[in-house]
Scaffold this motif. Sequence first.
Motif, PDB file in Angstrom:
ATOM      1  N   LEU A  97       0.836  -1.215   0.000  1.00  0.00           N
ATOM      2  CA  LEU A  97       0.000   0.000   0.000  1.00  0.00           C
ATOM      3  C   LEU A  97       0.865   1.257   0.000  1.00  0.00           C
ATOM      4  O   LEU A  97       0.524   2.267  -0.637  1.00  0.00           O
ATOM      5  CB  LEU A  97      -0.945  -0.005   1.210  1.00  0.00           C
ATOM      6  N   PHE A  98       1.989   1.205   0.699  1.00  0.00           N
ATOM      7  CA  PHE A  98       2.945   2.322   0.690  1.00  0.00           C
ATOM      8  C   PHE A  98       3.473   2.553  -0.742  1.00  0.00           C
ATOM      9  O   PHE A  98       3.501   3.688  -1.232  1.00  0.00           O
ATOM     10  CB  PHE A  98       4.094   2.004   1.660  1.00  0.00           C
ATOM     11  N   ILE A  99       3.846   1.452  -1.409  1.00  0.00           N
ATOM     12  CA  ILE A  99       4.359   1.567  -2.791  1.00  0.00           C
ATOM     13  C   ILE A  99       3.274   2.175  -3.688  1.00  0.00           C
ATOM     14  O   ILE A  99       3.541   3.050  -4.510  1.00  0.00           O
ATOM     15  CB  ILE A  99       4.805   0.180  -3.329  1.00  0.00           C
ATOM     16  N   GLU A 101       0.948   4.187  -2.857  1.00  0.00           N
ATOM     17  CA  GLU A 101       0.819   5.620  -2.559  1.00  0.00           C
ATOM     18  C   GLU A 101       1.926   6.410  -3.268  1.00  0.00           C
ATOM     19  O   GLU A 101       1.682   7.475  -3.828  1.00  0.00           O
ATOM     20  CB  GLU A 101       0.876   5.825  -1.044  1.00  0.00           C
ATOM     21  N   GLU A 102       3.141   5.862  -3.254  1.00  0.00           N
ATOM     22  CA  GLU A 102       4.237   6.545  -3.960  1.00  0.00           C
ATOM     23  C   GLU A 102       3.953   6.580  -5.462  1.00  0.00           C
ATOM     24  O   GLU A 102       4.230   7.576  -6.135  1.00  0.00           O
ATOM     25  CB  GLU A 102       5.576   5.844  -3.695  1.00  0.00           C
ATOM     26  N   GLN A 103       3.395   5.467  -5.976  1.00  0.00           N
ATOM     27  CA  GLN A 103       3.077   5.445  -7.416  1.00  0.00           C
ATOM     28  C   GLN A 103       1.988   6.468  -7.753  1.00  0.00           C
ATOM     29  O   GLN A 103       2.002   7.055  -8.836  1.00  0.00           O
ATOM     30  CB  GLN A 103       2.645   4.026  -7.827  1.00  0.00           C
ATOM     31  N   VAL A 150      15.295  11.035   2.140  1.00  0.00           N
ATOM     32  CA  VAL A 150      14.739  11.699   0.950  1.00  0.00           C
ATOM     33  C   VAL A 150      13.303  12.151   1.228  1.00  0.00           C
ATOM     34  O   VAL A 150      12.884  13.224   0.781  1.00  0.00           O
ATOM     35  CB  VAL A 150      14.832  10.772  -0.285  1.00  0.00           C
ATOM     36  N   GLU A 151      12.555  11.366   1.999  1.00  0.00           N
ATOM     37  CA  GLU A 151      11.178  11.775   2.304  1.00  0.00           C
ATOM     38  C   GLU A 151      11.159  13.035   3.182  1.00  0.00           C
ATOM     39  O   GLU A 151      10.295  13.895   3.016  1.00  0.00           O
ATOM     40  CB  GLU A 151      10.420  10.623   2.967  1.00  0.00           C
ATOM     41  N   VAL A 152      12.117  13.145   4.096  1.00  0.00           N
ATOM     42  CA  VAL A 152      12.233  14.368   4.910  1.00  0.00           C
ATOM     43  C   VAL A 152      12.508  15.565   3.987  1.00  0.00           C
ATOM     44  O   VAL A 152      11.868  16.619   4.099  1.00  0.00           O
ATOM     45  CB  VAL A 152      13.354  14.198   5.967  1.00  0.00           C
ATOM     46  N   ASP A 180       0.618  13.043   2.565  1.00  0.00           N
ATOM     47  CA  ASP A 180       0.976  11.615   2.591  1.00  0.00           C
ATOM     48  C   ASP A 180       2.361  11.387   3.178  1.00  0.00           C
ATOM     49  O   ASP A 180       2.622  10.351   3.796  1.00  0.00           O
ATOM     50  CB  ASP A 180       0.970  11.042   1.163  1.00  0.00           C
ATOM     51  N   GLU A 181       3.275  12.330   2.948  1.00  0.00           N
ATOM     52  CA  GLU A 181       4.674  12.081   3.332  1.00  0.00           C
ATOM     53  C   GLU A 181       4.888  12.104   4.847  1.00  0.00           C
ATOM     54  O   GLU A 181       5.791  11.445   5.348  1.00  0.00           O
ATOM     55  CB  GLU A 181       5.623  13.073   2.645  1.00  0.00           C
ATOM     56  N   VAL A 182       4.068  12.861   5.567  1.00  0.00           N
ATOM     57  CA  VAL A 182       4.256  12.913   7.037  1.00  0.00           C
ATOM     58  C   VAL A 182       4.125  11.510   7.647  1.00  0.00           C
ATOM     59  O   VAL A 182       5.039  11.046   8.345  1.00  0.00           O
ATOM     60  CB  VAL A 182       3.300  13.938   7.683  1.00  0.00           C
ATOM     61  N   PRO A 183       3.022  10.779   7.364  1.00  0.00           N
ATOM     62  CA  PRO A 183       2.954   9.406   7.881  1.00  0.00           C
ATOM     63  C   PRO A 183       4.022   8.474   7.285  1.00  0.00           C
ATOM     64  O   PRO A 183       4.449   7.534   7.959  1.00  0.00           O
ATOM     65  CB  PRO A 183       1.544   8.943   7.495  1.00  0.00           C
ATOM     66  N   HIS A 184       4.443   8.729   6.036  1.00  0.00           N
ATOM     67  CA  HIS A 184       5.506   7.879   5.474  1.00  0.00           C
ATOM     68  C   HIS A 184       6.755   7.954   6.342  1.00  0.00           C
ATOM     69  O   HIS A 184       7.373   6.939   6.661  1.00  0.00           O
ATOM     70  CB  HIS A 184       5.876   8.327   4.055  1.00  0.00           C
ATOM     71  N   VAL A 185       7.142   9.180   6.706  1.00  0.00           N
ATOM     72  CA  VAL A 185       8.347   9.354   7.539  1.00  0.00           C
ATOM     73  C   VAL A 185       8.137   8.668   8.886  1.00  0.00           C
ATOM     74  O   VAL A 185       9.030   7.991   9.401  1.00  0.00           O
ATOM     75  CB  VAL A 185       8.673  10.855   7.711  1.00  0.00           C
TER      76      VAL A 185
HETATM   77 FE   LIG Z   1       6.866   8.935   0.604  1.00  0.00          FE
END
Ligand SMILES: [Fe+2]
Length: 263
Positions: A97-99, A101-103, A150-152, A180-185
Amino acid sequence: MRESTSATPAIGQRAGERRVRSTEEWLAYFRLNARRQRKIPWQSSGVAASPAELAPLRRSLQAWQLGETSDGRHLAASADRFAAATGDPAYREVIDLFIREEQRHGALLGRILDDAGIPRRQADWGDTLFRRLRYSITDIEVWTTPVVMVEVLAMIYYNAIRRATGSPVLRAVCAQILADEVPHVQLQCERLAVLFRHRSRTRYRATMLAHRVLFLAVMLLVWVGHHRALRSGGYSWTHYRRAAYAKMNRAWQRMDPQRYVWT
Ligand SMILES: [Fe+2]
Ligand SMILES: [Fe+2]
């Protein structure tokens, strides 16, 4: 790795809470997040950014679009090994699911490029370097470490793009990616905390030293590759460096296993 059995879907550090989210919580979060995507006003305005506004952004947007587009095979293989080693098969689904989201980020940026008449790129030196670093060892820690860095920096980058453009579409895309990136980190930091949990403090400090060296290199490379876009969004070198370290310091704090209560 099942650190908690609660199935609360909410993601976000509540005051006083120091608990690593369970795989089930992350699954619930990603499923929910996939259903609550922001509306992007494609029809009303198109990208609607002037050529002058896009000039300092175009190469940079091409590179980030490529970077956000990956089939995730290496990560999925690393996640499988990690899931098997920790007896947590559902972790693979979290990573899928993470992948996805990046896609989605790659697809949104791809549509921005297409609408603005900017060709998509098939290769970029920064993307190639970053992929080589991630693929050098099929170990979840080696994969996660450059990704979290990189996400930061992506959070600074998309904030800069949002500030650099008057295009409602591009601004909405940046807002979605930033959300989306805040939860990714947070996910990556928590997984690293799980990995560091049984590491001696001496080895943990040595790991953090290596992180600092790597982050300096990644931060410099992002500046070299994207300083025109960052400057357009109001980030001078000093402002960028300060923002990068402020965000990365928070991420490093979240990787520290001593921060969490382990049940
Ligand atoms: Fe991300
Ligand atoms: Fe992304």
